[in-house]
Each structure stands twice: as C-alpha cells, then as structure tokens.
Design an enzyme around this catalytic site. Structure first.
Site, PDB file in Angstrom:
ATOM      1  N   ASP A  91       0.871  -0.994   0.258  1.00  0.00           N
ATOM      2  CA  ASP A  91       0.056   0.071  -0.061  1.00  0.00           C
ATOM      3  C   ASP A  91       0.998   1.286   0.076  1.00  0.00           C
ATOM      4  O   ASP A  91       1.481   1.527   1.132  1.00  0.00           O
ATOM      5  CB  ASP A  91      -1.028  -0.008   1.239  1.00  0.00           C
ATOM      6  CG  ASP A  91      -1.920  -0.930   1.124  1.00  0.00           C
ATOM      7  OD1 ASP A  91      -1.862  -1.867   0.514  1.00  0.00           O
ATOM      8  OD2 ASP A  91      -3.143  -1.055   2.123  1.00  0.00           O
ATOM      9  N   LYS A 153      -7.130   3.512  -3.053  1.00  0.00           N
ATOM     10  CA  LYS A 153      -7.185   3.266  -1.260  1.00  0.00           C
ATOM     11  C   LYS A 153      -7.508   4.681  -0.877  1.00  0.00           C
ATOM     12  O   LYS A 153      -6.725   5.857  -1.351  1.00  0.00           O
ATOM     13  CB  LYS A 153      -6.157   2.653  -0.840  1.00  0.00           C
ATOM     14  CG  LYS A 153      -6.544   2.790   1.004  1.00  0.00           C
ATOM     15  CD  LYS A 153      -5.130   1.848   1.263  1.00  0.00           C
ATOM     16  CE  LYS A 153      -5.123   2.116   3.054  1.00  0.00           C
ATOM     17  NZ  LYS A 153      -3.955   1.329   3.408  1.00  0.00           N
ATOM     18  N   LYS A 182     -10.383   0.318  -2.046  1.00  0.00           N
ATOM     19  CA  LYS A 182     -10.059   0.097  -0.617  1.00  0.00           C
ATOM     20  C   LYS A 182     -10.782   1.228   0.271  1.00  0.00           C
ATOM     21  O   LYS A 182      -9.996   2.100  -0.044  1.00  0.00           O
ATOM     22  CB  LYS A 182      -8.602  -0.507  -0.365  1.00  0.00           C
ATOM     23  CG  LYS A 182      -8.365  -0.805   1.113  1.00  0.00           C
ATOM     24  CD  LYS A 182      -6.977  -1.313   1.770  1.00  0.00           C
ATOM     25  CE  LYS A 182      -6.542  -1.333   3.131  1.00  0.00           C
ATOM     26  NZ  LYS A 182      -5.329  -1.769   3.189  1.00  0.00           N
TER      27      LYS A 182
END
Length: 217
Positions: A91, A153, A182
C-alpha cells in the site's frame, strides 16, 4: 451480508508507531482466526510476520507512509525490501504535493514504477482523500487506472479524516475496469463495512471489526 463475509474483505491493520512484535503477532493470530484478507503492518515486521504466518495469511505493508513525500527512489527501495522480506501486498502513498501542482506525469510514473516492481503482487495506491479536491480525486482515479495498479485506497488513517461513503461511490464511478477500491480509516462497525462494500469497495482497512467480532464471540 454476514460478519464472516465482511471480515474476508478486511485488511486487519496495526500501523501504530508504538506497535511491538507481540502486538503484530496477536494481530496475525486474530487475522488467521477471523480469516481476513490480510494483515497490514509496518515494514519492520514484514519478515517476521511472513515467517510466522507462512501461507496462512497474506502480509501487506505500507510504503512512503504516511505522508507520501519521499522520493520515488526511496519508495522503490522500500518496496523492493518489503517484497524481499515476503510482503504479498503493498500500500503506497502518492506524492500529494505533485498532484496539487498538477504534475500528473510524475505521479503516474511513480505509481507505474512501483507496480512494475510488484509484478503479480497487489499494489494499492493511497491518495488521502481528505486532502484532495473532487477534481483531484477524479484525476487520481484516472491515473491509478492508467498505472496498472490493482487498487485505489482512500486514506492512511493518519490524516484529518478517513474513508467516506461519498468518496467510495465517486471512485466506483470513475475508476477503469480492473481497478478495485479499498476504504480505510475510521471504519468502526459492521454496518458501515457492509455499506462500503455495497458502494463498490472490495477491501476494508480497519482493526475494529475483528475486535468487535472477538468481543461478541
């Protein structure tokens, strides 16, 4: 949607600055028990966590975290190191300043370089929605799509706000085919988790849902 179905979409997370190996080990144990999608942990613990969990749990870690203003070279080193240590998912935080000055080429190049390093392993791109305008969020949907990254995300959980239903709906309307979403930051109930999933998210970054499940067991 059952609790088990929601938990299967959770990246069970502990990114606290004070986290110890015992904290991370406990996080891994709970993730395996609840069958979450992954554990999301600091890079310093990736090697031990992967050795501890083996193939029973995907290990996710963060790059350029939480501010994103590291050089691309530094982020590339972090990524290679994390992958060598056994990370299954990465991430990364974008360089928000580059986006703010409309240097789309630099943002796209950086994401693309990290995705190339990841290969078949998952790359999620944290854009920190609470710091962006609507136009910038839509731009990032386009750039993440162009980069070949796997996820967009919402948040690090370390800024002024986390995921919102409105942002996840916006992502769903603007990302290209194959880009997943996400939602992370501030997800504190199964009801909220289900709503995020219904709106288009396929992962949830949170620690609270596992804690709630354990409390109800």
């Amino acid at each position: 949607m059952t609790h088990s179905e929601i938990l299967s979409k959770v990246d069970h997370t502990n990114l606290s600055q004070t986290a110890t190996w015992e904290d991370i080990k406990s996080l891994c144990d709970d993730a395996v028990t609840c069958r979450t999608a992954s554990v999301c942990i600091p890079p310093a613990f990736v090697k031990r966590a992967k050795e501890y969990t083996g193939n029973s749990m995907a290990v996710c870690t963060v790059i350029g975290f939480p501010n994103g203003y590291h050089t691309t070279e530094a982020k590339a080193f972090e990524t290679r190191n994390a992958l060598e240590n056994g990370a299954d998912e990465i991430d990364m935080v974008i360089h928000i300043g580059a986006l703010k000055e409309k240097n789309e080429a630099a943002v796209l190049k950086e994401i693309s370089e990290l995705k190339k390093l990841c290969g078949s392993r998952i790359l999620k791109v944290i854009i920190e929605t609470c710091l962006l305008t609507q136009e910038e969020k839509i731009t990032m949907c386009r750039l993440v799509t162009q980069s070949g990254a796997d996820f967009i995300k919402t948040s690090t959980g370390f800024s002024s706000a986390g995921a919102t239903f409105e942002d996840v709906a916006l992502f769903a309307a603007h990302v290209g085919p194959g880009v997943q979403i996400k939602a992370a930051g501030g997800i504190s109930s199964f009801e909220d988790g289900e709503r995020f999933l219904t709106l288009g998210a396929s992962r949830l970054g949170t620690s609270r849902l596992v804690k709630l499940e354990k409390a109800q067991a």
